[in-house]
Design a protein around this motif. Sequence first.
Motif, PDB file in Angstrom:
ATOM      1  N   GLU A 149       0.799  -1.245   0.133  1.00 19.49           N
ATOM      2  CA  GLU A 149      -0.215  -0.118  -0.200  1.00 19.49           C
ATOM      3  C   GLU A 149       0.812   1.258   0.023  1.00 19.49           C
ATOM      4  N   THR A 150       2.129   1.046   0.410  1.00 20.07           N
ATOM      5  CA  THR A 150       2.823   2.116   0.473  1.00 20.07           C
ATOM      6  C   THR A 150       3.633   2.643  -0.912  1.00 20.07           C
ATOM      7  N   LEU A 151       3.448   1.783  -2.012  1.00 20.58           N
ATOM      8  CA  LEU A 151       4.261   1.861  -3.197  1.00 20.58           C
ATOM      9  C   LEU A 151       3.647   3.180  -3.961  1.00 20.58           C
ATOM     10  N   ARG A 152       4.588   4.094  -4.336  1.00 17.78           N
ATOM     11  CA  ARG A 152       4.127   5.323  -4.891  1.00 17.78           C
ATOM     12  C   ARG A 152       5.188   5.498  -6.291  1.00 17.78           C
ATOM     13  N   ALA A 153       4.392   6.193  -7.206  1.00 15.77           N
ATOM     14  CA  ALA A 153       5.573   6.577  -8.372  1.00 15.77           C
ATOM     15  C   ALA A 153       6.246   7.620  -7.864  1.00 15.77           C
ATOM     16  N   ASP A 154       7.438   7.452  -7.272  1.00 19.15           N
ATOM     17  CA  ASP A 154       8.139   8.622  -6.802  1.00 19.15           C
ATOM     18  C   ASP A 154       9.694   8.356  -6.977  1.00 19.15           C
ATOM     19  N   HIS A 164      16.049   7.716  -5.291  1.00 21.05           N
ATOM     20  CA  HIS A 164      15.623   7.692  -3.753  1.00 21.05           C
ATOM     21  C   HIS A 164      14.297   7.542  -3.626  1.00 21.05           C
ATOM     22  N   THR A 165      13.870   6.572  -2.713  1.00 22.02           N
ATOM     23  CA  THR A 165      12.501   6.566  -2.267  1.00 22.02           C
ATOM     24  C   THR A 165      12.675   5.879  -0.914  1.00 22.02           C
ATOM     25  N   ALA A 166      12.053   6.459   0.094  1.00 26.97           N
ATOM     26  CA  ALA A 166      11.924   6.075   1.462  1.00 26.97           C
ATOM     27  C   ALA A 166      11.015   4.569   1.669  1.00 26.97           C
ATOM     28  N   ASN A 167      10.191   4.699   0.632  1.00 27.22           N
ATOM     29  CA  ASN A 167       9.285   3.487   0.641  1.00 27.22           C
ATOM     30  C   ASN A 167      10.020   2.135   0.137  1.00 27.22           C
ATOM     31  N   TRP A 278       4.887 -11.767  -2.096  1.00 30.81           N
ATOM     32  CA  TRP A 278       4.749 -10.784  -3.042  1.00 30.81           C
ATOM     33  C   TRP A 278       3.390 -10.555  -3.753  1.00 30.81           C
ATOM     34  N   GLY A 279       2.530 -11.848  -3.642  1.00 29.44           N
ATOM     35  CA  GLY A 279       1.123 -11.746  -4.033  1.00 29.44           C
ATOM     36  C   GLY A 279       0.473 -10.923  -3.321  1.00 29.44           C
ATOM     37  N   GLU A 280       0.710 -10.752  -2.003  1.00 27.33           N
ATOM     38  CA  GLU A 280      -0.049  -9.693  -0.941  1.00 27.33           C
ATOM     39  C   GLU A 280       0.465  -8.384  -1.327  1.00 27.33           C
ATOM     40  N   TYR A 281       1.879  -8.124  -1.726  1.00 28.39           N
ATOM     41  CA  TYR A 281       2.419  -7.114  -1.819  1.00 28.39           C
ATOM     42  C   TYR A 281       1.917  -6.429  -3.158  1.00 28.39           C
ATOM     43  N   PHE A 282       1.719  -7.124  -4.227  1.00 27.86           N
ATOM     44  CA  PHE A 282       1.029  -6.707  -5.257  1.00 27.86           C
ATOM     45  C   PHE A 282      -0.337  -6.258  -4.917  1.00 27.86           C
ATOM     46  N   ARG A 283      -0.863  -7.267  -4.568  1.00 23.51           N
ATOM     47  CA  ARG A 283      -2.298  -6.814  -4.065  1.00 23.51           C
ATOM     48  C   ARG A 283      -2.563  -5.279  -3.574  1.00 23.51           C
ATOM     49  N   GLY A 284      -1.686  -5.253  -2.447  1.00 28.52           N
ATOM     50  CA  GLY A 284      -1.710  -4.201  -1.686  1.00 28.52           C
ATOM     51  C   GLY A 284      -1.329  -2.792  -2.443  1.00 28.52           C
ATOM     52  N   ALA A 285      -0.701  -2.959  -3.452  1.00 27.84           N
ATOM     53  CA  ALA A 285      -0.216  -1.853  -4.378  1.00 27.84           C
ATOM     54  C   ALA A 285      -0.941  -1.663  -5.598  1.00 27.84           C
ATOM     55  N   GLY A 286      -2.391  -2.628  -5.462  1.00 26.89           N
ATOM     56  CA  GLY A 286      -3.310  -2.566  -6.823  1.00 26.89           C
ATOM     57  C   GLY A 286      -2.579  -2.562  -7.895  1.00 26.89           C
TER      58      GLY A 286
END
Length: 688
Positions: A149-154, A164-167, A278-286
């Motif tokens: 859920e914290t993944l951003r286009a940063d 650099h991203t702190a996520n 990773w499945g959960e990670y990608f789900r969280g990231a949408g």
Amino acid sequence: MKRVPGFLKLAVACTAIWALASFAQNSSAPEVHGIAVANMDRSVEPGNDFYRYANGEWLKRTEIPPDRVGVDVFTKLADLSNKRTSDLIAEIAKSNPPAGSSSRKVADLYNSYMDEAAIEAKGLAPLRPHLEAIAAIRDKRELAHALGETLRADVDALNNTNFHTANLFGLWVAPGFNDSEHYHAYLLQGGLQLPDREYYLSDNEQMRNIRAQYQTHIAAMLKLAGFSETDARAAGVLELEHAIAQAHRSLADNEDIHKANNTWTQADFSAKAPGLDWGEYFRGAGISQVDSFIVWQPEAFSGESALIASTPLDTWKDWLRFHLIEAYGGVLPKAVVEERFAFFGKVLSGAQEQRPRWQRGVFVVDGFLGDVVGQVYAQRYFSPEAKAQAQAMVANLIAAFRKRIEALPWMNPATKAEAEAKLSTLYVGIGYPETWHDYSNFEVKPDDIFGNLWRGDLADYQRQIARLGKPVDRKEWSMTPQTVNAVNLPLQNALNFPAAILQPPFYDPLAPAAVNYGAIGSVIGHEISHTFDTEGSTFDAKGRLRNWWTPEDLKHFEAATAQLAAQYDTYKPFPDLSVNGKQTLAENIADVAGISAAYDGYRASLSGKSAPAQDGFSGDQQFFIAFGQNWGAKTREAALRRQVMTDEHAPDEYRAATVRNIDGWYAAFEVKKGEKLYLAPADRVRIW
Ligand SMILES: [Zn+2]
């Protein structure tokens, strides 16, 4: 790909410190259309120290303001652009724009940032639901979802170069390395608050000192957010970040594109980087529906993922809490803002005071709604005449570059044809883009700055993932018109020159051609030549990653560039610290090639006539002095040392010395053997 000036001197966390300067010392100077003679020190021999010859008096009278880590021509223009943007925002707010319009969003975003009383009154309430969500994480599976859920286009690996991203990880959506016709998803390493892995791993005393102060800062931030046992928690967070840093790729390796071209399917992540669900990670990231990614640093993904399994859940939860507070600390109560500045502003950069709040507010609007303001900015401050004149100059420079390539004695015809194709299809954006970003998915509420920033980051992320698989718009811009900078976009084979850099002293329609070619012409030449530097030359005319060099040509190119690296290795800004010729090579190549093309373009623009003298200087002299005056700069020692260690641009003083590689400079100033900058003709580096 690479930005021109020293804007990369700053870390993401303290962006506002450097980028927006106030430059009171020159505000009362008379208007000058040409070189700034009053800035020169004519007691210095140009052949001994061209930088001080061009800028010596300015250096003597200039003081760095307490809220700055440095001042230069770029910061002076950034001040002007900032002031204009601020006025435009005020005007927009006053016009009482209709609800839901972009203008309403600008007004509400800025006003919600400026309302410090409302921010104090809310206290830490905006953080609470997010902190409760972290507290509720029960296992590593839920942790993976929360991290997603914290993944951003940063991040941005090649255009505005931000690694650099702190996520935990960062997303960059850009044309694919192997399919430049469509947008693809790049994933980059992340997870650190400090600017680079070296800050965690280096054994030098300065870095050890920074780490000790950083640990104190982590504890202070957690304490401000109401946590107990903050010393132990801070130690755990720092230890985890240290382990993440060990898994990270270095800056020099990040720049090696061949090491970055790794396509992973979703299934590859579990096989190649076990630990994180990773499945959960990608789900969280949408982004469960995205089939494949380009993984920039595979070893960092393996290393960071393994740390999910090996590090206690509670440590990860503290890491998430600290990173949340840090990310939104700028819009929390004053005590949090001041603690952040004490570390990121003072310790990391040497600034003494915070920038005024209104300037930080302008920066927030530029970051989230930049094109809304940019559209008005371009209309008001960049005339069609200025645009036409700048376009003519670019055309002359491209023609000069083409001639230089044709004349290269060492290059094979086949390689020349490929280079020529790149020049022919280059898109050069001048002043402002042809289409504007759409912010309709960004909801802005009055009196909710925390929510506005949260929704703004998310809206940007969703806009980016909505582009995946769609055809590439090569004319899309990656900078706003009000940005004082220029950029080369290698995957689009495109350049952007925003309106805000196309003004005095870089570009002045009322100044002699010699001055415009020396100042903005060399910047334009610099960006064009990035198309052919160590990185740019790995992409072809369509922006595809493809080797189009013959082996002999590549060998010659590498020999010439090694000579330039050796030239920069000899520069010593401090007795114990030299410039790194290899780290700064691509930028130094662009400087040499840029001024060479600008000089040719200038000579061609005269059409055989001789240039008029001004202030007692010949046309050629004005050209070189204008170039030297691009680089007048004063920088605090902490910031300059940081630049030498972590930036791909050489300090400004040495960029001014690029002239020693150009034959025309010797003739213009009668530079003789024995003078400090003198190079024998065989030692002058000629690459393009
Ligand atoms: Zn550059």
